[in-house]
Motif scaffolding. Structure first.
Motif, PDB file in Angstrom:
ATOM      1  N   LEU A 128      10.040  10.566   5.265  1.00 57.03           N
ATOM      2  CA  LEU A 128       8.888   9.844   4.756  1.00 57.03           C
ATOM      3  C   LEU A 128       7.637  10.296   5.495  1.00 57.03           C
ATOM      4  CD1 LEU A 128       9.997   6.103   4.388  1.00 57.03           C
ATOM      5  CD2 LEU A 128       9.026   7.528   2.588  1.00 57.03           C
ATOM      6  N   ALA A 129       6.496  10.203   4.822  1.00 57.03           N
ATOM      7  CA  ALA A 129       5.220  10.508   5.480  1.00 57.03           C
ATOM      8  C   ALA A 129       4.989   9.507   6.611  1.00 57.03           C
ATOM      9  CB  ALA A 129       4.082  10.459   4.469  1.00 57.03           C
ATOM     10  N   PRO A 130       4.313   9.920   7.698  1.00 58.30           N
ATOM     11  CA  PRO A 130       4.087   9.028   8.855  1.00 58.30           C
ATOM     12  C   PRO A 130       3.422   7.709   8.487  1.00 58.30           C
ATOM     13  CG  PRO A 130       3.528  11.287   9.429  1.00 58.30           C
ATOM     14  CD  PRO A 130       3.798  11.272   7.948  1.00 58.30           C
ATOM     15  N   ARG A 188       0.807  -1.224   0.000  1.00 57.91           N
ATOM     16  CA  ARG A 188       0.000   0.000   0.000  1.00 57.91           C
ATOM     17  C   ARG A 188       0.842   1.277   0.000  1.00 57.91           C
ATOM     18  NH1 ARG A 188      -2.920  -3.666   3.104  1.00 57.91           N
ATOM     19  NH2 ARG A 188      -5.008  -4.099   2.294  1.00 57.91           N
ATOM     20  N   ASP A 189       2.030   1.239   0.575  1.00 57.16           N
ATOM     21  CA  ASP A 189       2.883   2.433   0.603  1.00 57.16           C
ATOM     22  C   ASP A 189       3.731   2.571  -0.654  1.00 57.16           C
ATOM     23  OD1 ASP A 189       4.194   0.097   1.490  1.00 57.16           O
ATOM     24  OD2 ASP A 189       5.846   1.277   2.289  1.00 57.16           O
ATOM     25  N   ILE A 207      16.986  -0.235  -1.545  1.00 57.56           N
ATOM     26  CA  ILE A 207      16.693   0.163  -0.167  1.00 57.56           C
ATOM     27  C   ILE A 207      16.655   1.681  -0.079  1.00 57.56           C
ATOM     28  CG2 ILE A 207      17.443  -0.005   2.238  1.00 57.56           C
ATOM     29  CD1 ILE A 207      18.958  -2.553   1.472  1.00 57.56           C
ATOM     30  N   ARG A 208      15.547   2.193   0.398  1.00 55.31           N
ATOM     31  CA  ARG A 208      15.383   3.650   0.449  1.00 55.31           C
ATOM     32  C   ARG A 208      16.353   4.264   1.451  1.00 55.31           C
ATOM     33  NH1 ARG A 208      12.777   8.296   1.880  1.00 55.31           N
ATOM     34  NH2 ARG A 208      11.677   9.376   0.190  1.00 55.31           N
ATOM     35  N   ASP A 209      16.978   5.364   1.032  1.00 55.16           N
ATOM     36  CA  ASP A 209      17.944   6.071   1.863  1.00 55.16           C
ATOM     37  C   ASP A 209      17.215   6.672   3.071  1.00 55.16           C
ATOM     38  OD1 ASP A 209      19.834   7.808   2.970  1.00 55.16           O
ATOM     39  OD2 ASP A 209      20.798   8.123   1.027  1.00 55.16           O
ATOM     40  N   PRO A 210      17.595   6.291   4.298  1.00 56.98           N
ATOM     41  CA  PRO A 210      16.883   6.774   5.488  1.00 56.98           C
ATOM     42  C   PRO A 210      17.093   8.258   5.777  1.00 56.98           C
ATOM     43  CG  PRO A 210      18.822   5.518   6.129  1.00 56.98           C
ATOM     44  CD  PRO A 210      18.681   5.368   4.641  1.00 56.98           C
ATOM     45  N   ARG A 211      18.020   8.892   5.077  1.00 54.42           N
ATOM     46  CA  ARG A 211      18.265  10.323   5.327  1.00 54.42           C
ATOM     47  C   ARG A 211      17.151  11.208   4.774  1.00 54.42           C
ATOM     48  NH1 ARG A 211      24.119  10.874   2.739  1.00 54.42           N
ATOM     49  NH2 ARG A 211      22.969   9.706   1.136  1.00 54.42           N
ATOM     50  N   TYR A 212      16.339  10.638   3.889  1.00 58.61           N
ATOM     51  CA  TYR A 212      15.259  11.427   3.300  1.00 58.61           C
ATOM     52  C   TYR A 212      13.958  11.140   4.038  1.00 58.61           C
ATOM     53  CZ  TYR A 212      18.597  12.254  -0.431  1.00 58.61           C
ATOM     54  OH  TYR A 212      19.714  12.639  -1.138  1.00 58.61           O
ATOM     55  N   ARG A 261       8.570   0.623   5.681  1.00 56.18           N
ATOM     56  CA  ARG A 261       7.704  -0.273   6.434  1.00 56.18           C
ATOM     57  C   ARG A 261       8.194  -1.716   6.372  1.00 56.18           C
ATOM     58  NH1 ARG A 261       1.956  -0.746   5.351  1.00 56.18           N
ATOM     59  NH2 ARG A 261       2.034  -1.600   7.457  1.00 56.18           N
ATOM     60  N   TYR A 262       8.014  -2.420   7.505  1.00 53.79           N
ATOM     61  CA  TYR A 262       8.298  -3.858   7.551  1.00 53.79           C
ATOM     62  C   TYR A 262       7.141  -4.618   6.934  1.00 53.79           C
ATOM     63  CZ  TYR A 262       9.195  -8.508   9.472  1.00 53.79           C
ATOM     64  OH  TYR A 262       9.411  -9.871   9.605  1.00 53.79           O
ATOM     65  N   GLY A 263       5.922  -4.098   7.129  1.00 48.63           N
ATOM     66  CA  GLY A 263       4.754  -4.667   6.463  1.00 48.63           C
ATOM     67  C   GLY A 263       3.831  -5.454   7.365  1.00 48.63           C
ATOM     68  N   THR A 264       2.681  -5.804   6.804  1.00 44.72           N
ATOM     69  CA  THR A 264       1.664  -6.581   7.514  1.00 44.72           C
ATOM     70  C   THR A 264       2.202  -7.963   7.848  1.00 44.72           C
ATOM     71  OG1 THR A 264      -0.043  -5.411   6.274  1.00 44.72           O
ATOM     72  CG2 THR A 264      -0.709  -7.440   7.399  1.00 44.72           C
ATOM     73  N   LEU A 265       1.884  -8.422   9.073  1.00 51.57           N
ATOM     74  CA  LEU A 265       2.397  -9.716   9.519  1.00 51.57           C
ATOM     75  C   LEU A 265       1.523 -10.859   9.020  1.00 51.57           C
ATOM     76  CD1 LEU A 265       3.391  -9.020  13.243  1.00 51.57           C
ATOM     77  CD2 LEU A 265       4.774  -8.768  11.178  1.00 51.57           C
ATOM     78  N   THR A 266       2.159 -11.969   8.707  1.00 54.21           N
ATOM     79  CA  THR A 266       1.450 -13.202   8.380  1.00 54.21           C
ATOM     80  C   THR A 266       1.128 -13.951   9.674  1.00 54.21           C
ATOM     81  OG1 THR A 266       3.463 -14.532   8.263  1.00 54.21           O
ATOM     82  CG2 THR A 266       2.810 -13.381   6.261  1.00 54.21           C
ATOM     83  N   GLN A 267       0.453 -15.068   9.543  1.00 52.48           N
ATOM     84  CA  GLN A 267       0.145 -15.881  10.710  1.00 52.48           C
ATOM     85  C   GLN A 267       1.400 -16.445  11.362  1.00 52.48           C
ATOM     86  OE1 GLN A 267      -2.617 -18.868   9.375  1.00 52.48           O
ATOM     87  NE2 GLN A 267      -4.255 -17.393   8.956  1.00 52.48           N
TER      88      GLN A 267
END
Length: 347
Positions: free
Chosen positions: A110-112, A16-17, A103-108, A73-79
């Protein structure tokens, strides 16, 4: 990149993101002459359900490469306690698929709503991100930079990691076509030999022989993934099992017939029910277990022995060159009924 061969690329990410980014990646892959695939092409994938996992796994099985996108995001968890993205990565890595990570650069910033909000989510994301950095990876900050890096680096990555790819049937060399025909003829001989063997046994003798063999035990090997502090580890275990339990699990979802993928799901469920608690008990640090499956060697042994016992046979009407479908024989149906009666009496 070769024009006569097309490579299938599985695109893995949270969804979704990264909807827009995924769409642009698919277009870029098409422009590079690749065949992009992903879970969104599977009906019902966006229900956050595990039901699509067998089809996702098949997509990964058939793909030559994996392109993985990680943002915030790590994402939605599975069972199983890990995210859908983490599970896709783990399965592809287990198969030793070439994985190219963006891998997105963490220095930039991101929206919450595009970042993990809980301490647990942040911790899982950090550990997962560190594991991805062990692969060949590139940084990105905007969609444009992501697509530019993909177009520039993916052809080099493919040249470095050669894969099988797909070729149009009419482009196959004549000699290879003849070999395919020979293989098909060989399979037909196998089927005819099975019929001949069955005719050589009176039904009652064959049935008694099969029932006796089902009471024997066999040592088989299975694998699964365990997770300790967010890190995944593939383990291999040996197990002593009764043929009657394996046979029951093999035909669990079989009415008239069942595809090999469906049978593998049934066997995986059997392994999880039988051994998950044992693995948890042996290692208290394990917080999740998933992807139980017999090794390829053990699967071949199971198919071979159940066929030799006269319990199953290939459904030649529903099978194809790329898809095997199995069905119970009359002796197999009778053996399954007898086993069901015994279980009912025990309960």
């Amino acid at each position: 990149m070769s024009t006569s061969k097309r490579f299938q690329v599985f695109v893995s990410s949270t969804y979704r993101d990264l909807v827009d980014e995924r769409q642009q990646v698919f277009l870029a892959l098409l422009g590079l002459g690749c065949i992009p695939v992903g879970p969104e092409f599977i009906p019902g994938f966006d229900n956050d359900s595990d039901d699509c996992w067998p089809k996702v796994r098949q997509q990964i099985d058939e793909s030559d490469y994996v392109v993985l996108l990680l943002s915030g995001r790590y994402g939605t968890l599975t069972q199983s306690g890990i995210s859908f993205l983490h599970r896709e990565y783990t399965y592809a890595n287990t198969l030793k698929k070439p994985i190219l990570c963006f891998i997105r650069d963490p220095r930039y910033p991101l929206a919450p709503n595009k970042k993990e909000r809980t301490a647990d989510g942040v911790a899982r994301f950090r550990v997962f991100r560190e594991s991805l950095q062990k692969h060949e990876h590139l940084s990105w900050d905007t969609t444009d930079s992501l697509i530019m890096s993909l177009r520039q680096y993916l052809p080099q990555f493919m040249d470095k990691h050669e894969a099988v790819g797909w070729v149009r049937a009419n482009a196959l060399p004549e000699q290879q076509g003849q070999q395919t025909a020979k293989m098909s003829f060989s399979e037909q001989l196998t089927e005819l030999q099975e019929v001949k063997n069955a005719l050589n046994y009176p039904d009652m003798l064959q049935q008694n022989r099969s029932v006796a063999l089902l009471k024997q035990s066999v040592e088989l090997t299975y694998i699964c993934n365990i997770y300790i502090q967010g890190n995944c580890k593939l383990i291999t275990e040996k197990a002593s099992l009764l043929w009657q339990d394996i046979f029951t699990a093999f035909v669990n979802h079989m009415q008239q017939s069942a595809s090999e993928d469906r049978i593998k799901q049934s066997l995986a469920h059997f392994l999880e029910e039988r051994f998950a608690n044992t693995i948890y008990e042996q290692n208290q640090e394990v917080h999740a277990i998933n992807d139980f499956q017999f090794t390829d060697t053990s699967l071949r042994m199971i198919r071979l022995h159940l066929r030799r016992m006269g319990l199953i046979r290939k459904d030649t009407l529903r099978s194809s060159r790329t898809r095997s479908v199995w069905q119970l024989t009359p002796i197999g149906r009778k053996a399954l009924q007898d086993l069901s009666v015994v279980e009912t009496m025990k309960s």
